[in-house]
Design an enzyme around this catalytic site. Structure first.
Site, mmCIF file in Angstrom:
data_model
loop_
_atom_site.group_PDB
_atom_site.id
_atom_site.type_symbol
_atom_site.label_atom_id
_atom_site.label_comp_id
_atom_site.label_asym_id
_atom_site.label_seq_id
_atom_site.Cartn_x
_atom_site.Cartn_y
_atom_site.Cartn_z
ATOM 1 N N TYR A 69 20.783 -45.214 35.557
ATOM 2 C CA TYR A 69 22.046 -45.964 35.569
ATOM 3 C C TYR A 69 22.234 -46.749 34.275
ATOM 4 C CZ TYR A 69 23.393 -44.551 40.212
ATOM 5 O OH TYR A 69 23.799 -43.791 41.270
ATOM 6 N N GLN A 103 37.124 -42.809 43.068
ATOM 7 C CA GLN A 103 35.706 -42.610 43.428
ATOM 8 C C GLN A 103 34.830 -42.992 42.240
ATOM 9 O OE1 GLN A 103 35.127 -38.594 45.568
ATOM 10 N NE2 GLN A 103 37.082 -38.381 44.549
ATOM 11 N N VAL A 105 32.906 -44.913 39.191
ATOM 12 C CA VAL A 105 32.186 -46.181 39.070
ATOM 13 C C VAL A 105 32.217 -46.653 37.615
ATOM 14 C CG1 VAL A 105 30.665 -45.664 41.028
ATOM 15 C CG2 VAL A 105 29.958 -44.967 38.732
ATOM 16 N N HIS A 121 33.430 -46.067 45.666
ATOM 17 C CA HIS A 121 31.985 -45.874 45.462
ATOM 18 C C HIS A 121 31.360 -46.968 44.600
ATOM 19 C CE1 HIS A 121 32.603 -41.283 46.372
ATOM 20 N NE2 HIS A 121 32.577 -42.021 47.467
HETATM 21 C C1 BJW Z 1 38.704 -32.326 35.517
HETATM 22 C C2 BJW Z 1 38.634 -32.375 34.113
HETATM 23 C C3 BJW Z 1 39.777 -32.820 33.436
HETATM 24 C C4 BJW Z 1 36.738 -31.652 34.867
HETATM 25 N N1 BJW Z 1 40.859 -33.180 34.123
HETATM 26 N N2 BJW Z 1 39.790 -32.679 36.167
HETATM 27 C C5 BJW Z 1 31.048 -34.725 56.209
HETATM 28 C C6 BJW Z 1 30.642 -33.423 55.971
HETATM 29 C C7 BJW Z 1 29.494 -33.155 55.231
HETATM 30 C C8 BJW Z 1 28.731 -34.196 54.693
HETATM 31 C C9 BJW Z 1 29.145 -35.476 54.920
HETATM 32 C C10 BJW Z 1 30.269 -35.732 55.672
HETATM 33 N N3 BJW Z 1 30.444 -37.076 55.726
HETATM 34 C C11 BJW Z 1 29.457 -37.657 55.015
HETATM 35 C C12 BJW Z 1 28.635 -36.709 54.527
HETATM 36 C C13 BJW Z 1 27.422 -36.925 53.666
HETATM 37 C C14 BJW Z 1 27.788 -37.195 52.215
HETATM 38 C C15 BJW Z 1 28.550 -36.009 51.634
HETATM 39 O O1 BJW Z 1 29.745 -35.995 51.506
HETATM 40 N N4 BJW Z 1 27.826 -34.986 51.227
HETATM 41 C C16 BJW Z 1 28.454 -33.795 50.630
HETATM 42 C C17 BJW Z 1 27.920 -33.585 49.204
HETATM 43 C C18 BJW Z 1 28.211 -32.618 51.524
HETATM 44 N N5 BJW Z 1 28.553 -38.428 52.086
HETATM 45 C C19 BJW Z 1 27.966 -39.605 52.075
HETATM 46 O O2 BJW Z 1 26.758 -39.704 52.176
HETATM 47 C C20 BJW Z 1 28.839 -40.839 51.947
HETATM 48 N N6 BJW Z 1 28.462 -41.791 52.938
HETATM 49 C C21 BJW Z 1 28.812 -41.665 54.206
HETATM 50 O O3 BJW Z 1 29.610 -40.838 54.583
HETATM 51 O O4 BJW Z 1 28.193 -42.566 55.058
HETATM 52 C C22 BJW Z 1 28.222 -42.309 56.466
HETATM 53 C C23 BJW Z 1 27.402 -41.056 56.751
HETATM 54 C C24 BJW Z 1 26.165 -40.905 56.170
HETATM 55 C C25 BJW Z 1 25.412 -39.747 56.413
HETATM 56 C C26 BJW Z 1 25.940 -38.735 57.200
HETATM 57 C C27 BJW Z 1 27.217 -38.883 57.765
HETATM 58 C C28 BJW Z 1 27.940 -40.062 57.522
HETATM 59 C C29 BJW Z 1 28.587 -41.539 50.624
HETATM 60 C C30 BJW Z 1 29.043 -40.760 49.459
HETATM 61 C C31 BJW Z 1 28.707 -41.540 48.172
HETATM 62 C C32 BJW Z 1 28.977 -40.739 46.937
HETATM 63 N N7 BJW Z 1 28.393 -41.391 45.824
HETATM 64 C C33 BJW Z 1 28.470 -40.778 44.504
HETATM 65 C C34 BJW Z 1 27.538 -41.554 43.539
HETATM 66 C C35 BJW Z 1 28.146 -42.882 43.106
HETATM 67 C C36 BJW Z 1 27.287 -43.564 42.105
HETATM 68 C C37 BJW Z 1 27.063 -42.723 40.874
HETATM 69 O O5 BJW Z 1 28.028 -42.329 40.187
HETATM 70 O O6 BJW Z 1 25.900 -42.471 40.580
HETATM 71 O O7 BJW Z 1 29.813 -40.795 44.044
HETATM 72 S S1 BJW Z 1 28.076 -39.037 44.525
HETATM 73 C C38 BJW Z 1 29.263 -38.570 43.333
HETATM 74 O O8 BJW Z 1 30.230 -37.693 43.928
HETATM 75 C C39 BJW Z 1 30.000 -39.855 42.944
HETATM 76 C C40 BJW Z 1 31.415 -39.379 42.870
HETATM 77 O O9 BJW Z 1 32.302 -40.458 43.046
HETATM 78 C C41 BJW Z 1 31.481 -38.379 43.995
HETATM 79 C C42 BJW Z 1 32.600 -37.391 43.866
HETATM 80 O O10 BJW Z 1 32.455 -36.606 42.716
HETATM 81 P P1 BJW Z 1 33.747 -36.275 41.852
HETATM 82 O O11 BJW Z 1 34.340 -37.509 41.340
HETATM 83 O O12 BJW Z 1 34.612 -35.366 42.617
HETATM 84 O O13 BJW Z 1 33.084 -35.542 40.581
HETATM 85 P P2 BJW Z 1 32.571 -34.051 40.401
HETATM 86 O O14 BJW Z 1 31.674 -34.052 39.221
HETATM 87 O O15 BJW Z 1 32.052 -33.487 41.655
HETATM 88 O O16 BJW Z 1 33.904 -33.226 40.059
HETATM 89 C C43 BJW Z 1 34.621 -33.397 38.872
HETATM 90 C C44 BJW Z 1 35.896 -32.581 38.961
HETATM 91 O O17 BJW Z 1 36.672 -32.846 37.798
HETATM 92 C C45 BJW Z 1 35.656 -31.067 39.009
HETATM 93 O O18 BJW Z 1 36.436 -30.504 40.051
HETATM 94 C C46 BJW Z 1 36.163 -30.593 37.640
HETATM 95 O O19 BJW Z 1 36.744 -29.281 37.689
HETATM 96 C C47 BJW Z 1 37.209 -31.627 37.337
HETATM 97 N N8 BJW Z 1 37.527 -31.815 35.903
HETATM 98 N N9 BJW Z 1 37.421 -31.899 33.691
HETATM 99 C C48 BJW Z 1 40.862 -33.081 35.452
HETATM 100 N N10 BJW Z 1 39.804 -32.878 32.052
#
Ligand code: BJW
Length: 249
Positions: A69, A103, A105, A121
């Site tokens: 981080y 989302q 940070v 987040h």
């Molecule tokens: C461009 C571009 C350009 C590139 N212009 N675009 C239901 C179903 C299945 C699983 C779960 C569920 N509910 C909960 C879960 C578990 C889990 C989860 O979702 N897992 C999945 C991976 C399957 N969720 C959690 O654990 C959450 N907590 C929760 O639900 O608690 C209750 C619970 C717990 C356990 C079980 C059930 C319920 C918490 C989620 C926390 C996410 N945290 C992070 C880290 C934050 C700190 C850090 O940064 O280190 O947040 S993970 C990471 O992913 C970060 C982001 O905010 C988040 C989303 O990612 P994002 O922003 O979409 O980025 P990328 O890299 O994935 O995508 C980038 C995009 O940009 C791409 O599409 C590119 O194409 C595009 N792009 N250039 C426009 N120029």
């Protein structure tokens, strides 16, 4: 992309009363901040971010997670907001109501001038302690990494939401309410993989609002959206602002 679609979305935007916007790491890509799922570089290339952003990783190796981080904080503090962030500031100025839900940070929306962004987040810039979530702004620098909480002595960690942790409830409620009540929704630069954030655009669709997705790649959401604008947000958002209000950014 067909210019007609962009014009159609710009017309909806100009007439909209309540707009909700969800952003992900892609909106900061053009600021040089790597997205979450992009391969990491240098020293960190061997680590998978999905395995560092967890409480288990922190318990196993707090120093490793703290240093990851610290490295990302360094990257972000050297980056500047890009035209995509600024276009959202301009949209908020023009529209009766715009709710920005992020989302990210990285704090780049705030640095661009977006006020009241809902942070789902957390924020890299803030620190709290592991045991009691005491919000901490200063601590003693010793040889120990991570440093310790000046109130309770437990380890300090970034104030972000890791996998398996709950999102801040007030932020989540406000985000779903904005999606339910909007007349136009944008999902920008997110892979739509991480829940519950990935369900927010679906809530807008359920409430009959048109949903616009902006992304250079298709995502699991693309199939459901009303308009898919394929391309980088740093180019498409300023174009939308210009088509809607004639404002060149
Ligand atoms: C461009 C571009 C350009 C590139 N212009 N675009 C239901 C179903 C299945 C699983 C779960 C569920 N509910 C909960 C879960 C578990 C889990 C989860 O979702 N897992 C999945 C991976 C399957 N969720 C959690 O654990 C959450 N907590 C929760 O639900 O608690 C209750 C619970 C717990 C356990 C079980 C059930 C319920 C918490 C989620 C926390 C996410 N945290 C992070 C880290 C934050 C700190 C850090 O940064 O280190 O947040 S993970 C990471 O992913 C970060 C982001 O905010 C988040 C989303 O990612 P994002 O922003 O979409 O980025 P990328 O890299 O994935 O995508 C980038 C995009 O940009 C791409 O599409 C590119 O194409 C595009 N792009 N250039 C426009 N120029």
């Amino acid at each position: 992309m067909e210019m007609g679609i962009l014009q159609e979305v710009a017309d909806l935007l100009r007439r909209a009363q309540r707009v909700a916007v969800l952003t992900g790491a892609g909106i900061s890509a053009e600021s040089g901040v790597p997205t979450f799922r992009q391969a990491q570089t240098g020293l960190w290339a061997q680590y998978d971010p999905q395995e560092l952003a967890t409480p288990e990783a922190f318990r196993r190796n707090p120093r490793l997670v703290w240093e990851w981080y610290a490295w990302r904080w360094q990257l972000v503090s050297q980056a500047e907001p890009n035209p995509g962030h600024f276009a959202l500031v301009e949209m908020a100025r023009r529209l009766p109501r715009l709710t920005l839900i992020t989302q990210n940070v990285d704090g780049l929306h705030q640095r661009a001038g977006s006020q009241d962004a809902i942070e789902l987040h957390g924020n890299l810039q803030r620190v709290k302690c592991y045991d009691h979530a005491h919000a901490v702004t200063t601590w003693e620098e010793t040889a120990e990494i991570p440093p310790r909480c000046p109130i309770c002595g437990s380890l300090l960690r970034p104030d972000v939401v890791w996998f398996g942790e709950n999102l801040p409830l007030a932020a989540l409620d406000a985000a779903f309410a904005a999606a339910r009540e909007c007349d136009l929704f944008f999902s920008i630069g997110t892979s739509a993989l991480v829940h519950p954030a990935a369900s927010i655009p679906l809530e807008a669709l359920r409430a009959q609002a048109p949903v616009v997705e902006i992304n250079p790649e298709r995502t699991p959401l693309t199939h459901y959206v009303t308009y898919f604008l394929m391309g980088p947000s740093g180019q498409l958002l300023p174009q939308l602002v210009q088509l809607a209000w004639g404002q060149r950014l």
